[in-house]
Design a protein around this motif. Structure first.
Motif, PDB file in Angstrom:
ATOM      1  N   MET A   1       0.827  -1.199   0.000  1.00  0.00           N
ATOM      2  CA  MET A   1       0.000   0.000   0.000  1.00  0.00           C
ATOM      3  C   MET A   1       0.863   1.250   0.000  1.00  0.00           C
ATOM      4  SD  MET A   1      -3.160   1.195   2.462  1.00  0.00           S
ATOM      5  CE  MET A   1      -4.031  -0.351   2.223  1.00  0.00           C
ATOM      6  N   ARG A   2       0.541   2.160  -0.889  1.00  0.00           N
ATOM      7  CA  ARG A   2       1.293   3.400  -1.041  1.00  0.00           C
ATOM      8  C   ARG A   2       0.786   4.472  -0.080  1.00  0.00           C
ATOM      9  NH1 ARG A   2       4.356   3.430  -5.632  1.00  0.00           N
ATOM     10  NH2 ARG A   2       4.044   1.656  -7.020  1.00  0.00           N
ATOM     11  N   THR A   3       1.667   5.381   0.272  1.00  0.00           N
ATOM     12  CA  THR A   3       1.288   6.474   1.164  1.00  0.00           C
ATOM     13  C   THR A   3       0.137   7.283   0.584  1.00  0.00           C
ATOM     14  OG1 THR A   3       3.598   6.598   1.890  1.00  0.00           O
ATOM     15  CG2 THR A   3       2.172   8.445   2.457  1.00  0.00           C
ATOM     16  N   ASP A   4       0.134   7.497  -0.717  1.00  0.00           N
ATOM     17  CA  ASP A   4      -0.939   8.276  -1.340  1.00  0.00           C
ATOM     18  C   ASP A   4      -2.310   7.653  -1.142  1.00  0.00           C
ATOM     19  OD1 ASP A   4       0.764  10.243  -2.192  1.00  0.00           O
ATOM     20  OD2 ASP A   4       0.970   9.473  -4.244  1.00  0.00           O
ATOM     21  N   ASP A   5      -2.360   6.350  -0.903  1.00  0.00           N
ATOM     22  CA  ASP A   5      -3.651   5.707  -0.652  1.00  0.00           C
ATOM     23  C   ASP A   5      -4.049   5.761   0.817  1.00  0.00           C
ATOM     24  OD1 ASP A   5      -4.466   4.975  -3.218  1.00  0.00           O
ATOM     25  OD2 ASP A   5      -3.200   3.184  -3.211  1.00  0.00           O
ATOM     26  N   MET A   6      -3.151   6.225   1.672  1.00  0.00           N
ATOM     27  CA  MET A   6      -3.452   6.375   3.097  1.00  0.00           C
ATOM     28  C   MET A   6      -3.917   7.800   3.428  1.00  0.00           C
ATOM     29  SD  MET A   6      -0.085   4.438   4.606  1.00  0.00           S
ATOM     30  CE  MET A   6       0.403   2.805   4.032  1.00  0.00           C
ATOM     31  N   LEU A   7      -3.387   8.761   2.717  1.00  0.00           N
ATOM     32  CA  LEU A   7      -3.612  10.162   3.070  1.00  0.00           C
ATOM     33  C   LEU A   7      -5.070  10.620   2.978  1.00  0.00           C
ATOM     34  CD1 LEU A   7      -0.443  11.724   1.396  1.00  0.00           C
ATOM     35  CD2 LEU A   7      -0.867  11.450   3.847  1.00  0.00           C
ATOM     36  N   PRO A   8      -5.841  10.230   1.940  1.00  0.00           N
ATOM     37  CA  PRO A   8      -7.201  10.767   1.829  1.00  0.00           C
ATOM     38  C   PRO A   8      -8.118  10.439   3.006  1.00  0.00           C
ATOM     39  CG  PRO A   8      -6.493   9.838  -0.268  1.00  0.00           C
ATOM     40  CD  PRO A   8      -5.477   9.438   0.742  1.00  0.00           C
ATOM     41  N   ARG A  62      -9.005  -3.107  -3.600  1.00  0.00           N
ATOM     42  CA  ARG A  62      -9.192  -3.630  -4.961  1.00  0.00           C
ATOM     43  C   ARG A  62      -7.984  -3.331  -5.845  1.00  0.00           C
ATOM     44  NH1 ARG A  62     -14.756  -4.601  -5.961  1.00  0.00           N
ATOM     45  NH2 ARG A  62     -16.130  -3.747  -4.339  1.00  0.00           N
ATOM     46  N   ARG A  63      -7.325  -2.201  -5.595  1.00  0.00           N
ATOM     47  CA  ARG A  63      -6.189  -1.797  -6.429  1.00  0.00           C
ATOM     48  C   ARG A  63      -4.980  -2.710  -6.222  1.00  0.00           C
ATOM     49  NH1 ARG A  63      -6.527   4.419  -4.308  1.00  0.00           N
ATOM     50  NH2 ARG A  63      -8.771   4.668  -4.655  1.00  0.00           N
ATOM     51  N   TYR A  64      -4.985  -3.454  -5.134  1.00  0.00           N
ATOM     52  CA  TYR A  64      -3.841  -4.311  -4.803  1.00  0.00           C
ATOM     53  C   TYR A  64      -4.208  -5.790  -4.876  1.00  0.00           C
ATOM     54  CZ  TYR A  64      -1.964   0.102  -3.006  1.00  0.00           C
ATOM     55  OH  TYR A  64      -1.531   1.404  -2.890  1.00  0.00           O
ATOM     56  N   ALA A  65      -5.208  -6.099  -5.661  1.00  0.00           N
ATOM     57  CA  ALA A  65      -5.747  -7.467  -5.685  1.00  0.00           C
ATOM     58  C   ALA A  65      -4.683  -8.495  -6.051  1.00  0.00           C
ATOM     59  CB  ALA A  65      -6.923  -7.543  -6.656  1.00  0.00           C
ATOM     60  N   ARG A  66      -3.738  -8.123  -6.920  1.00  0.00           N
ATOM     61  CA  ARG A  66      -2.763  -9.127  -7.358  1.00  0.00           C
ATOM     62  C   ARG A  66      -1.741  -9.470  -6.294  1.00  0.00           C
ATOM     63  NH1 ARG A  66       1.858  -6.843 -10.356  1.00  0.00           N
ATOM     64  NH2 ARG A  66       1.908  -4.580 -10.095  1.00  0.00           N
ATOM     65  N   PHE A  67      -1.752  -8.718  -5.188  1.00  0.00           N
ATOM     66  CA  PHE A  67      -0.841  -9.021  -4.095  1.00  0.00           C
ATOM     67  C   PHE A  67      -1.534  -9.747  -2.947  1.00  0.00           C
ATOM     68  CE2 PHE A  67       0.951  -5.095  -6.044  1.00  0.00           C
ATOM     69  CZ  PHE A  67       2.091  -5.682  -6.562  1.00  0.00           C
ATOM     70  N   GLU A  68      -2.792 -10.114  -3.145  1.00  0.00           N
ATOM     71  CA  GLU A  68      -3.518 -10.815  -2.088  1.00  0.00           C
ATOM     72  C   GLU A  68      -2.778 -12.096  -1.707  1.00  0.00           C
ATOM     73  OE1 GLU A  68      -6.200 -10.117  -0.366  1.00  0.00           O
ATOM     74  OE2 GLU A  68      -7.189  -8.480  -1.456  1.00  0.00           O
ATOM     75  N   SER A  69      -2.883 -12.462  -0.432  1.00  0.00           N
ATOM     76  CA  SER A  69      -2.143 -13.613   0.080  1.00  0.00           C
ATOM     77  C   SER A  69      -2.640 -14.932  -0.485  1.00  0.00           C
ATOM     78  CB  SER A  69      -2.252 -13.651   1.608  1.00  0.00           C
ATOM     79  OG  SER A  69      -3.585 -13.910   2.009  1.00  0.00           O
ATOM     80  N   GLY A  70      -3.878 -14.968  -0.989  1.00  0.00           N
ATOM     81  CA  GLY A  70      -4.424 -16.221  -1.521  1.00  0.00           C
ATOM     82  C   GLY A  70      -5.114 -17.058  -0.463  1.00  0.00           C
ATOM     83  N   MET A  71      -5.121 -16.589   0.786  1.00  0.00           N
ATOM     84  CA  MET A  71      -5.834 -17.289   1.853  1.00  0.00           C
ATOM     85  C   MET A  71      -7.148 -16.564   2.112  1.00  0.00           C
ATOM     86  SD  MET A  71      -2.717 -18.125   4.496  1.00  0.00           S
ATOM     87  CE  MET A  71      -3.844 -18.937   5.633  1.00  0.00           C
ATOM     88  N   PHE A  72      -8.259 -17.303   2.109  1.00  0.00           N
ATOM     89  CA  PHE A  72      -9.571 -16.671   2.230  1.00  0.00           C
ATOM     90  C   PHE A  72     -10.377 -17.225   3.393  1.00  0.00           C
ATOM     91  CE2 PHE A  72      -8.227 -16.430  -2.208  1.00  0.00           C
ATOM     92  CZ  PHE A  72      -8.248 -15.055  -2.385  1.00  0.00           C
ATOM     93  N   GLY A  73      -9.712 -17.894   4.307  1.00  0.00           N
ATOM     94  CA  GLY A  73     -10.407 -18.411   5.472  1.00  0.00           C
ATOM     95  C   GLY A  73      -9.408 -18.899   6.497  1.00  0.00           C
ATOM     96  N   VAL A  74      -9.945 -19.507   7.537  1.00  0.00           N
ATOM     97  CA  VAL A  74      -9.093 -20.044   8.597  1.00  0.00           C
ATOM     98  C   VAL A  74      -8.212 -21.154   8.043  1.00  0.00           C
ATOM     99  CG1 VAL A  74      -9.138 -21.390  10.736  1.00  0.00           C
ATOM    100  CG2 VAL A  74     -10.675 -19.430  10.448  1.00  0.00           C
ATOM    101  N   ASP A  75      -6.956 -21.181   8.470  1.00  0.00           N
ATOM    102  CA  ASP A  75      -6.037 -22.246   8.065  1.00  0.00           C
ATOM    103  C   ASP A  75      -5.611 -23.013   9.310  1.00  0.00           C
ATOM    104  OD1 ASP A  75      -3.903 -23.845   7.141  1.00  0.00           O
ATOM    105  OD2 ASP A  75      -3.532 -22.446   5.505  1.00  0.00           O
TER     106      ASP A  75
END
Length: 506
Positions: free
Chosen positions: A26-33, A278-291
């Motif tokens: 996540m970029r700083t520009d996406d935190m500031l707003p 949504r802008r960072y979807a390709r960096f998702e961990s791939g885990m979608f529930g309890v492991d």
């Protein structure tokens, strides 16, 4: 009116939330707003720096990590900032000289870090002492952490004794740092209760949701008198991240532990980050529930995804189950270290090699040998004698604080960097990550020479390529604990072999 026993909340949305879910992209520009609304919530603190954010900012985002503190502090003036500091490892993967650690803390505090959460991967308090002393001297809050894990050396008594030692060393608060989500609700209750009885310090609980127990553990900790809990705004929570802030706030509403936070305001913040995610979807961990594997093998979620990536790169995904079973075996042989950076990388890499080479300890990475030599600190339990012989023969491990063997590093870094350094922060960045900071600072100079748009386009392309290569996290262990490092030579754009600045420490 906020109750006397109100639980305070530290939100991790600006650091560990996106580090756990989105590969720290996540970029700083996406935190500031959204910062102005975050500032109105009334959090005890927001964690927004440290951990992997420092090198990721330069490596993947082409951002100056120091600038993130200043830019966010300008729009979050009322909310304390917390950072994660890896003790003598600072924000890196091996031990650094005391002068580098000291100047890092001084500059971080000067820029706006109010609370330093300090931990050591082996719970070796010697590796935390210098950092705690400097933070205390600078007038910031020392939050000393105990790395929670399970295994034969560990018990409630073990962690209470560790917390006592940290209190004696000057801690202002104690954090139970459960990096793998292993703490059960009733153990959380008992540990917090004991700490509240035996220490006159605020107690802070940090846990990940990987196992599915963290939210319940937070609730039981509240009942036991915990002072502060870590959460992440709902749109950046759960799986390998943390319990949702809104869920905990709702659960405690109307009780003696009511946080007093505004759910409507939190909902606005959650909606914002849902869109940003949504802008960072390709960096998702791939885990979608309890492991549940984290309970069976005690492997943090991020480490699980690393193992998958490493095996895939070797066309050996069919070995996944074998590697999972090998990890706890290696961990036991190496003295049951908590699986957190950098010990998790050491154990995971050795386990993978043991399986892929079909012979245990046929190859032992130098970092593992250094670990056995105690250059990372004292293991929580004895190392298996046979493994010790295979790693270092009859050599005796060191018995001093590892950093005592590392000479000062700031002047060497300043000389190597030369005119690329505008200020001390640049020198510190280079001292910590020469291979990353050197090219980053050179790109900055090129941009200042009137080539900004062209350089920006080239950098954007390179970063995109790096991102694609790095979408699966790197599983290699970091640099050795000895201060050998690849020396980046300004103006060449390449690395010139290895240099040593540490005499006999190898």
């Amino acid at each position: 009116m906020i109750p006397m026993n109100a639980v305070k909340v530290c939100d991790l949305m600006l650091r560990d939330g996106h580090q756990s879910l989105l590969a720290t992209r996540m970029r700083t520009d996406d935190m500031l707003p959204i910062a102005e609304k975050i500032d109105r919530v009334g959090y005890w603190a927001v964690e927004m720096w440290g951990g992997a954010t420092f090198d990721s900012a330069m490596r993947f985002l082409n951002e100056n990590p120091w600038e993130r503190i200043r830019r966010l502090k300008a729009v979050l003036p009322n909310t304390p900032f917390l950072m994660l500091l890896r003790g003598q490892n600072v924000v890196g993967y091996h031990h650094y000289p005391d002068d580098v650690l000291e100047r890092f803390i001084v500059r971080a505090h000067a820029n706006g870090i109010d609370i330093f959460r300090i931990f050591d991967a082996l719970n070796d308090v010697r590796n935390m002492r210098k950092a705690m002393e400097v933070v205390k001297r600078e007038g910031a809050h020392v939050q000393a952490s105990i790395c929670y894990t399970i295994g034969p050396p560990y018990s409630v008594d073990y962690f209470v004794d560790l917390a006592r030692r940290l209190a004696d060393m000057g801690a202002d608060s104690i954090c139970i740092k459960d990096m793998a989500g292993l703490i059960s609700p009733y153990v959380a209750y008992e540990l917090v209760r004991r700490l509240k009885v035996e220490l006159d310090l605020p107690i802070h609980l940090h846990s990940h949701s990987t196992s599915g127990m963290a939210t319940a553990a937070h609730l039981k900790a509240a009942e036991a008198g915990v002072d502060i809990v870590d959460t992440a705004i709902s749109s950046l929570s759960l799986t390998t991240s943390h319990p949702p802030t809104e869920t905990l706030v709702s659960m405690l509403q109307g009780t003696e532990w009511d946080t007093g936070l505004d759910l409507a305001l939190l909902a606005e913040i959650a909606a914002y980050f849902a869109e940003v995610r949504r802008r960072y979807a390709r960096f998702e961990s791939g885990m979608f529930g309890v492991d549940v594997r984290v309970l069976q093998y005690q492997i943090p979620g991020g480490m699980l995804s690393n193992l998958v990536s490493q095996l895939r790169a070797q066309n050996a995904e069919d070995k996944y189950e074998q590697v999972l079973a090998e990890v706890p075996r290696v961990r036991a042989e190496l003295g049951y270290p908590p699986l957190v950076t950098p010990s998790s990388q050491l154990v995971g890499t050795q386990a993978t090699l043991n399986v892929l080479l079909e012979e245990r300890y046929k190859v032992i990475p130098e970092e593992v040998r250094q670990y056995v030599r105690r250059y990372y600190g004292r293991p929580p339990a004895p190392i298996d004698p046979q493994v010790k012989r295979m790693a270092i023969g009859d050599e005796e491990p060191i018995d001093c604080r590892p950093a005592d063997l590392i000479p000062p590093g700031m002047e060497e870094a300043r000389e190597e960097l030369g005119d690329l350094a505008r200020d001390e922060e640049d020198v510190i960045s280079y001292a910590l990550f020469p291979q990353v900071a050197g090219p980053f600072l050179e790109r900055r100079v090129q941009g200042d020479d009137g080539k900004g748009p062209v350089v920006a386009a080239i950098v954007g392309l390179l970063l995109k390529q790096l991102d694609e290569q790095d979408a699966a996290p790197d599983t290699s262990v970091g640099p050795s604990v000895s201060p050998w490092r690849s020396a980046w030579r300004p103006g060449t754009g390449r690395w010139m072999g290895l240099i040593s600045g540490a005499g006999g420490l190898r």
